[in-house]
Design a protein around this motif. Structure first.
Motif, PDB file in Angstrom:
ATOM      1  N   THR A  64       0.873  -1.188   0.000  1.00 12.93           N
ATOM      2  CA  THR A  64       0.000   0.000   0.000  1.00 12.93           C
ATOM      3  C   THR A  64       0.905   1.232   0.000  1.00 12.93           C
ATOM      4  OG1 THR A  64      -0.120  -0.106   2.426  1.00 12.93           O
ATOM      5  CG2 THR A  64      -1.934  -1.112   1.194  1.00 12.93           C
ATOM      6  N   SER A  71       3.682  -1.135  -4.301  1.00 12.13           N
ATOM      7  CA  SER A  71       2.514  -1.309  -5.165  1.00 12.13           C
ATOM      8  C   SER A  71       1.313  -0.624  -4.533  1.00 12.13           C
ATOM      9  CB  SER A  71       2.215  -2.795  -5.412  1.00 12.13           C
ATOM     10  OG  SER A  71       1.963  -3.482  -4.208  1.00 12.13           O
ATOM     11  N   ASP A  72       0.354  -0.261  -5.381  1.00 15.91           N
ATOM     12  CA  ASP A  72      -0.860   0.408  -4.951  1.00 15.91           C
ATOM     13  C   ASP A  72      -1.854   0.279  -6.110  1.00 15.91           C
ATOM     14  OD1 ASP A  72      -1.113   2.839  -2.513  1.00 15.91           O
ATOM     15  OD2 ASP A  72      -2.756   2.552  -3.926  1.00 15.91           O
ATOM     16  N   ILE A  73      -3.107   0.602  -5.829  1.00 22.25           N
ATOM     17  CA  ILE A  73      -4.099   0.566  -6.915  1.00 22.25           C
ATOM     18  C   ILE A  73      -4.413   1.961  -7.445  1.00 22.25           C
ATOM     19  CG2 ILE A  73      -5.148  -1.585  -6.150  1.00 22.25           C
ATOM     20  CD1 ILE A  73      -7.385   0.082  -4.882  1.00 22.25           C
ATOM     21  N   ASP A  74      -3.920   2.992  -6.805  1.00 23.19           N
ATOM     22  CA  ASP A  74      -4.202   4.368  -7.211  1.00 23.19           C
ATOM     23  C   ASP A  74      -3.155   4.818  -8.234  1.00 23.19           C
ATOM     24  OD1 ASP A  74      -4.233   7.231  -7.349  1.00 23.19           O
ATOM     25  OD2 ASP A  74      -5.328   7.301  -5.460  1.00 23.19           O
ATOM     26  N   PRO A  75      -3.546   5.053  -9.489  1.00 21.24           N
ATOM     27  CA  PRO A  75      -2.550   5.390 -10.515  1.00 21.24           C
ATOM     28  C   PRO A  75      -1.838   6.723 -10.254  1.00 21.24           C
ATOM     29  CG  PRO A  75      -4.782   5.675 -11.368  1.00 21.24           C
ATOM     30  CD  PRO A  75      -4.918   4.989 -10.042  1.00 21.24           C
ATOM     31  N   ARG A  77       1.511  -1.444 -10.229  1.00 20.59           N
ATOM     32  CA  ARG A  77       0.111  -1.371  -9.832  1.00 20.59           C
ATOM     33  C   ARG A  77      -0.385  -2.766  -9.485  1.00 20.59           C
ATOM     34  NH1 ARG A  77      -4.991   1.516 -13.013  1.00 20.59           N
ATOM     35  NH2 ARG A  77      -6.305   1.738 -11.143  1.00 20.59           N
ATOM     36  N   ASP A 125      -3.289  -4.979  -6.520  1.00 20.08           N
ATOM     37  CA  ASP A 125      -4.209  -5.023  -5.392  1.00 20.08           C
ATOM     38  C   ASP A 125      -3.452  -5.576  -4.178  1.00 20.08           C
ATOM     39  OD1 ASP A 125      -6.200  -5.795  -3.510  1.00 20.08           O
ATOM     40  OD2 ASP A 125      -7.664  -6.047  -5.106  1.00 20.08           O
ATOM     41  N   LEU A 169       0.776   6.139  -7.539  1.00 14.59           N
ATOM     42  CA  LEU A 169       1.889   5.349  -8.077  1.00 14.59           C
ATOM     43  C   LEU A 169       2.849   6.224  -8.873  1.00 14.59           C
ATOM     44  CD1 LEU A 169       0.114   2.071  -9.201  1.00 14.59           C
ATOM     45  CD2 LEU A 169       1.834   2.317  -7.403  1.00 14.59           C
TER      46      LEU A 169
END
Length: 403
Positions: free
Chosen positions: A105, A125-129, A146, A148, A132
């Protein structure tokens, strides 16, 4: 909420034109008194980029104290608020020295940056572009991708995670209400070395955790808890308090230490342990380390004939059975005009009590209101400045009975 950055905004800020514009914008005052004039000038000078430039400069200024050395970083408002303070991230990174670390996260990279100085390899890593892109800019030495957080995508790494509150939600103390949910995160990395940053008020009784829970304070304020899986903690440690200061000094206490205390009458001083010690449930261990004892087994105030270095102590002048009338009379007798009120274990609100005391004297004193057994008591005290510590006292403090 702050400005809603887009990936295009981040790419512009990283470009030569964006870098030059940020340098120029940094010359703006951007204070409450100049804000309207600055906005007008920025719009004339930078057109549609004015808002993103202004927001970035203001966030960089906010970040100075929390994240030293990040003057060229990119932030969103939420990411900056949620970011781990630099001193805390460095403290955690020391425990991950020479390991391969994957921050699942990673957000804008505060933990990645600290880990990069100690770890063998750092992956984020993260899911928010948007975050990132900012993390790649802020921590270029890290590999950023990227993904989850609940879908493992690395092997042989220590997994570092920082679950957030749900978007737009209130602060929660329930592990399952975090994002991603803490139980799901623990299940996803079962059998892996895992470190999870949490709010210090999280209800750990709702969590099945067989590793270590560390509570961390910085400059006198409790900042966070961190869950360490068994592979990252000593076999005999389940609770740890780590007390940090911005000047780099620190100390730690664990439940592996002795907690046997004598039963004695109050000494010359009342000592208010650091909040990390209280939240970690290590008050007795702290007392045993420093030759102190408890006023009452269920109350977190300690007593003794000396004050540990860096701790806050209150020299006892008088002790009375607590009542508002008796306290008012006793403070008048001591010529008190300004009072600091600390409360644990009794239903007293300092903000309501203070004006009722009608103080008119010339002396500044502290009052510690608590209970010993079933009796409410008040200690009238002097509170000398804390020595050899950057931890400052608070004028009005109310403690819950559970502390």
């Amino acid at each position: 909420m702050g400005y809603a950055f887009t990936p295009g905004d981040v790419l512009f800020l990283q470009s030569p034109d964006g870098t030059a514009a940020l340098e120029e914008m940094d010359g703006y005052t951007l204070s409450s008194s100049t804000r309207l004039a600055d906005i007008g000038q920025a719009r004339r000078r930078f057109g549609s980029y004015a808002s993103v430039l202004m927001e970035t400069v203001m966030l960089r200024r906010k970040a100075v104290a929390k994240l030293p050395g990040t003057g060229s970083w990119l932030f969103t408002n939420d990411a900056l608020q949620q970011a781990t303070p630099g001193a805390v991230a460095v403290h955690r990174a020391r425990r991950l020295r020479d390991r391969n670390v994957h921050d699942v996260t990673c957000s804008i990279g505060a933990e990645l940056d600290a880990a990069a100085s100690t770890a063998a390899t750092v992956i984020g890593s993260d899911i928010d572009p948007v975050r990132l892109l900012m993390a790649r800019h802020n921590v270029p030495e890290a590999t950023v991708l990227r993904a989850d957080a609940l879908v493992p995508c690395t092997r042989d790494t220590v997994v570092l995670a920082d679950p957030a509150r749900r978007s737009g939600g209130r602060r929660t103390h329930h592990p399952a209400a975090l994002e991603p949910p803490l139980p799901d995160l623990i299940d996803a990395y079962s059998g892996r070395d895992l470190a999870v940053k949490c709010a210090p008020g999280l209800d750990f009784d709702r969590l099945d955790w067989d590793g270590e829970i560390e509570v961390i304070s910085l400059d006198g304020g409790v900042r966070e808890a961190c869950l360490w899986s068994p592979g990252l903690s000593a076999a005999d440690v389940t609770r740890r308090a780590s007390v940090l200061t911005s000047d780099g000094s620190s100390w730690t206490l664990t439940d592996a230490e002795d907690d046997e205390l004598p039963e004695r009458s109050p000494g010359q001083w009342i000592i208010d342990p650091d909040g990390a010690v209280v939240r970690a449930g290590l008050v007795r261990h702290y007392a045993a380390r420093h030759g102190l004892w408890q006023l009452d087994p269920r109350i977190a105030y300690l007593t003794g004939d000396s004050v540990p270095e860096g701790a806050r102590g209150f020299r006892i002048l008088d002790r009375i059975k607590y009542s508002e009338k008796a306290l008012r009379q006793e403070l008048a007798r001591h010529d008190c005009g300004v009072v600091e009120i600390l409360v644990r274990g009794v239903d007293v609100d300092p903000a309501i009590l203070r004006p009722r005391l009608k103080l008119r004297g010339n002396r500044s004193l502290s009052v510690v209101i608590t209970r010993i057994g079933r009796a409410g008591v008040a200690f009238i005290c002097e509170s000398p400045p804390v020595k050899h510590s950057r931890v400052s006292g608070r004028r009005t403090v109310r403690r819950s009975e559970s502390e």
